[in-house]
Design a protein around this motif. Structure first.
Motif, PDB file in Angstrom:
ATOM      1  N   GLY A 199      11.564 -16.755  -8.073  1.00  0.00           N
ATOM      2  CA  GLY A 199      12.509 -17.800  -8.375  1.00  0.00           C
ATOM      3  C   GLY A 199      13.979 -17.637  -8.478  1.00  0.00           C
ATOM      4  O   GLY A 199      14.359 -16.439  -8.549  1.00  0.00           O
ATOM      5  N   ALA A 200      14.696 -18.490  -8.958  1.00  0.00           N
ATOM      6  CA  ALA A 200      16.074 -18.486  -8.859  1.00  0.00           C
ATOM      7  C   ALA A 200      16.693 -17.500 -10.113  1.00  0.00           C
ATOM      8  O   ALA A 200      17.642 -16.940 -10.296  1.00  0.00           O
ATOM      9  CB  ALA A 200      16.937 -19.643  -9.206  1.00  0.00           C
ATOM     10  N   ASP A 201      15.616 -17.406 -11.214  1.00  0.00           N
ATOM     11  CA  ASP A 201      15.884 -16.522 -12.114  1.00  0.00           C
ATOM     12  C   ASP A 201      15.526 -15.102 -12.117  1.00  0.00           C
ATOM     13  O   ASP A 201      15.556 -14.144 -12.898  1.00  0.00           O
ATOM     14  CB  ASP A 201      15.108 -17.059 -13.506  1.00  0.00           C
ATOM     15  N   GLY A 202      15.023 -14.825 -10.870  1.00  0.00           N
ATOM     16  CA  GLY A 202      14.515 -13.393 -10.475  1.00  0.00           C
ATOM     17  C   GLY A 202      12.986 -13.150 -10.879  1.00  0.00           C
ATOM     18  O   GLY A 202      12.666 -12.198 -10.293  1.00  0.00           O
ATOM     19  N   GLY A 203      12.418 -14.074 -11.533  1.00  0.00           N
ATOM     20  CA  GLY A 203      11.341 -13.814 -11.705  1.00  0.00           C
ATOM     21  C   GLY A 203      10.062 -13.847 -10.657  1.00  0.00           C
ATOM     22  O   GLY A 203      10.253 -14.840  -9.867  1.00  0.00           O
ATOM     23  N   VAL A 204       9.258 -12.981 -10.797  1.00  0.00           N
ATOM     24  CA  VAL A 204       8.155 -13.174  -9.509  1.00  0.00           C
ATOM     25  C   VAL A 204       7.116 -14.262  -9.433  1.00  0.00           C
ATOM     26  O   VAL A 204       6.697 -14.776 -10.731  1.00  0.00           O
ATOM     27  CB  VAL A 204       7.328 -11.834  -9.623  1.00  0.00           C
ATOM     28  N   THR A 205       7.092 -14.969  -8.565  1.00  0.00           N
ATOM     29  CA  THR A 205       6.247 -16.291  -8.890  1.00  0.00           C
ATOM     30  C   THR A 205       5.009 -16.105  -7.887  1.00  0.00           C
ATOM     31  O   THR A 205       4.119 -16.779  -8.019  1.00  0.00           O
ATOM     32  CB  THR A 205       6.949 -17.567  -8.110  1.00  0.00           C
ATOM     33  N   ALA A 206       4.969 -14.989  -6.947  1.00  0.00           N
ATOM     34  CA  ALA A 206       3.846 -14.957  -6.026  1.00  0.00           C
ATOM     35  C   ALA A 206       3.843 -13.465  -5.630  1.00  0.00           C
ATOM     36  O   ALA A 206       5.074 -12.857  -5.240  1.00  0.00           O
ATOM     37  CB  ALA A 206       3.654 -15.968  -5.001  1.00  0.00           C
ATOM     38  N   LEU A 207       3.020 -12.805  -5.557  1.00  0.00           N
ATOM     39  CA  LEU A 207       2.591 -11.510  -5.066  1.00  0.00           C
ATOM     40  C   LEU A 207       1.483 -11.426  -4.105  1.00  0.00           C
ATOM     41  O   LEU A 207       0.354 -11.712  -4.505  1.00  0.00           O
ATOM     42  CB  LEU A 207       2.293 -10.522  -6.239  1.00  0.00           C
ATOM     43  N   GLU A 208       1.461 -11.077  -2.828  1.00  0.00           N
ATOM     44  CA  GLU A 208       0.392 -10.932  -1.780  1.00  0.00           C
ATOM     45  C   GLU A 208       0.416  -9.600  -1.105  1.00  0.00           C
ATOM     46  O   GLU A 208       1.454  -8.907  -1.010  1.00  0.00           O
ATOM     47  CB  GLU A 208       0.612 -12.081  -0.891  1.00  0.00           C
ATOM     48  N   PHE A 209      -0.783  -9.296  -0.938  1.00  0.00           N
ATOM     49  CA  PHE A 209      -0.920  -8.074  -0.311  1.00  0.00           C
ATOM     50  C   PHE A 209      -1.552  -8.417   1.004  1.00  0.00           C
ATOM     51  O   PHE A 209      -2.649  -8.820   1.177  1.00  0.00           O
ATOM     52  CB  PHE A 209      -1.721  -7.061  -0.920  1.00  0.00           C
ATOM     53  N   GLY A 210      -1.070  -7.725   2.153  1.00  0.00           N
ATOM     54  CA  GLY A 210      -1.686  -7.612   3.363  1.00  0.00           C
ATOM     55  C   GLY A 210      -2.739  -6.479   3.606  1.00  0.00           C
ATOM     56  O   GLY A 210      -2.952  -5.599   2.412  1.00  0.00           O
ATOM     57  N   ASN A 211      -3.647  -6.326   4.395  1.00  0.00           N
ATOM     58  CA  ASN A 211      -4.671  -5.192   4.543  1.00  0.00           C
ATOM     59  C   ASN A 211      -4.202  -3.825   4.439  1.00  0.00           C
ATOM     60  O   ASN A 211      -4.816  -3.025   3.949  1.00  0.00           O
ATOM     61  CB  ASN A 211      -5.581  -5.449   5.825  1.00  0.00           C
ATOM     62  N   LYS A 212      -2.919  -3.639   5.016  1.00  0.00           N
ATOM     63  CA  LYS A 212      -2.215  -2.481   5.135  1.00  0.00           C
ATOM     64  C   LYS A 212      -2.194  -1.914   3.472  1.00  0.00           C
ATOM     65  O   LYS A 212      -2.186  -0.772   3.353  1.00  0.00           O
ATOM     66  CB  LYS A 212      -0.851  -2.343   5.856  1.00  0.00           C
ATOM     67  N   ALA A 213      -1.890  -2.732   2.675  1.00  0.00           N
ATOM     68  CA  ALA A 213      -1.727  -2.129   1.546  1.00  0.00           C
ATOM     69  C   ALA A 213      -2.818  -1.506   0.714  1.00  0.00           C
ATOM     70  O   ALA A 213      -2.695  -0.560  -0.060  1.00  0.00           O
ATOM     71  CB  ALA A 213      -1.537  -3.563   0.418  1.00  0.00           C
ATOM     72  N   ARG A 214      -4.425  -1.619   1.350  1.00  0.00           N
ATOM     73  CA  ARG A 214      -5.199  -0.922   0.750  1.00  0.00           C
ATOM     74  C   ARG A 214      -5.051   0.511   0.807  1.00  0.00           C
ATOM     75  O   ARG A 214      -5.820   1.452   0.447  1.00  0.00           O
ATOM     76  CB  ARG A 214      -6.555  -1.456   1.605  1.00  0.00           C
ATOM     77  N   THR A 215      -4.244   1.011   2.144  1.00  0.00           N
ATOM     78  CA  THR A 215      -4.395   2.274   2.569  1.00  0.00           C
ATOM     79  C   THR A 215      -3.370   3.127   1.796  1.00  0.00           C
ATOM     80  O   THR A 215      -3.149   4.186   2.176  1.00  0.00           O
ATOM     81  CB  THR A 215      -4.094   2.477   4.274  1.00  0.00           C
ATOM     82  N   TYR A 216      -2.571   2.473   0.778  1.00  0.00           N
ATOM     83  CA  TYR A 216      -1.430   3.230   0.257  1.00  0.00           C
ATOM     84  C   TYR A 216      -1.972   3.734  -1.148  1.00  0.00           C
ATOM     85  O   TYR A 216      -2.611   3.158  -1.814  1.00  0.00           O
ATOM     86  CB  TYR A 216      -0.373   2.058   0.169  1.00  0.00           C
ATOM     87  N   PRO A 217      -1.402   4.810  -1.235  1.00  0.00           N
ATOM     88  CA  PRO A 217      -1.487   5.616  -2.421  1.00  0.00           C
ATOM     89  C   PRO A 217      -0.832   4.647  -3.536  1.00  0.00           C
ATOM     90  O   PRO A 217      -0.032   3.773  -3.264  1.00  0.00           O
ATOM     91  CB  PRO A 217      -0.835   6.863  -2.517  1.00  0.00           C
ATOM     92  N   MET A 218      -1.344   4.451  -4.803  1.00  0.00           N
ATOM     93  CA  MET A 218      -0.808   3.662  -5.679  1.00  0.00           C
ATOM     94  C   MET A 218       0.701   3.830  -6.064  1.00  0.00           C
ATOM     95  O   MET A 218       1.407   2.852  -6.130  1.00  0.00           O
ATOM     96  CB  MET A 218      -1.495   3.802  -7.092  1.00  0.00           C
ATOM     97  N   GLU A 219       1.205   5.045  -6.152  1.00  0.00           N
ATOM     98  CA  GLU A 219       2.521   5.172  -6.179  1.00  0.00           C
ATOM     99  C   GLU A 219       3.479   4.685  -4.947  1.00  0.00           C
ATOM    100  O   GLU A 219       4.590   4.033  -5.112  1.00  0.00           O
ATOM    101  CB  GLU A 219       2.985   6.829  -6.429  1.00  0.00           C
TER     102      GLU A 219
END
Length: 175
Positions: free
Chosen positions: A61-81
């Motif tokens: 949003g305009a205040d910089g706060g996260v309003t939504a977070l989505e992950f694609g299938n590629k995210a599953r292959t990433y190490p947590m860091e």
């Protein structure tokens, strides 16, 4: 507001004084409405950024706060860091557009009115949320290979060597 001679003229003509005060009050009311509309439109702003590989999508949003977070299938292959790094980089990319969007809303709603206040506000937003150019992710390590499919047999494991401990060691085990 008034010139020195005009004040004396207004005191002599109370109707003219009332008319001028009504104009002034109407101008303030109109200005307050424009500012309220700009604030409302600003609060409705949403900016979205997606990582270059589509693994992460962040909306703020305009205040910089996260309003939504989505992950694609590629995210599953990433190490947590790496996933954490992707989330933050994508969030900062979305936040980098806040000052520009707020400036657009203010220009549309207020025109050239109150430039000093606007410049101060936009400057503050730019310092909080600097624009970030999209860059290719530099993974610290490549993502792990995808998990084996059901038709792939698991790799064979060598038998483990059994270790016998002396009876004295049994009481010292932290497990």
């Amino acid at each position: 507001m008034t010139r020195p001679n005009e004040l004396g003229e207004l005191m002599l003509d109370p109707d003219e004084a009332q008319r001028k005060m009504d104009q002034w009050a109407a101008g303030l009311e109109e200005k307050a409405q424009r500012y309220a509309a700009a604030q409302e439109r600003t609060e409705e702003l949403r900016l979205t950024a997606t990582s270059s590989d589509g693994a992460v999508k962040v909306t703020v949003g305009a205040d910089g706060g996260v309003t939504a977070l989505e992950f694609g299938n590629k995210a599953r292959t990433y190490p947590m860091e790496e996933l954490s790094r992707q989330i933050l980089a994508t969030m900062h990319q979305a936040q980098g557009g806040i000052a520009g969007k707020v400036a657009e809303v203010m220009q549309e709603s207020l025109g050239d009115e109150d430039q000093e206040t606007r410049e101060l506000m936009i400057g503050t937003l730019r310092s909080r949320f600097p624009e970030i150019e999209e860059e290719e992710p530099t993974a610290s390590e490549p993502p792990p290979p995808p998990p084996p499919s059901a038709s792939t047999p698991p790799p064979s494991q060598a038998p483990r060597e059994r270790r016998h401990e002396a009876p004295d060691d049994e009481g010292n085990s932290p497990w």
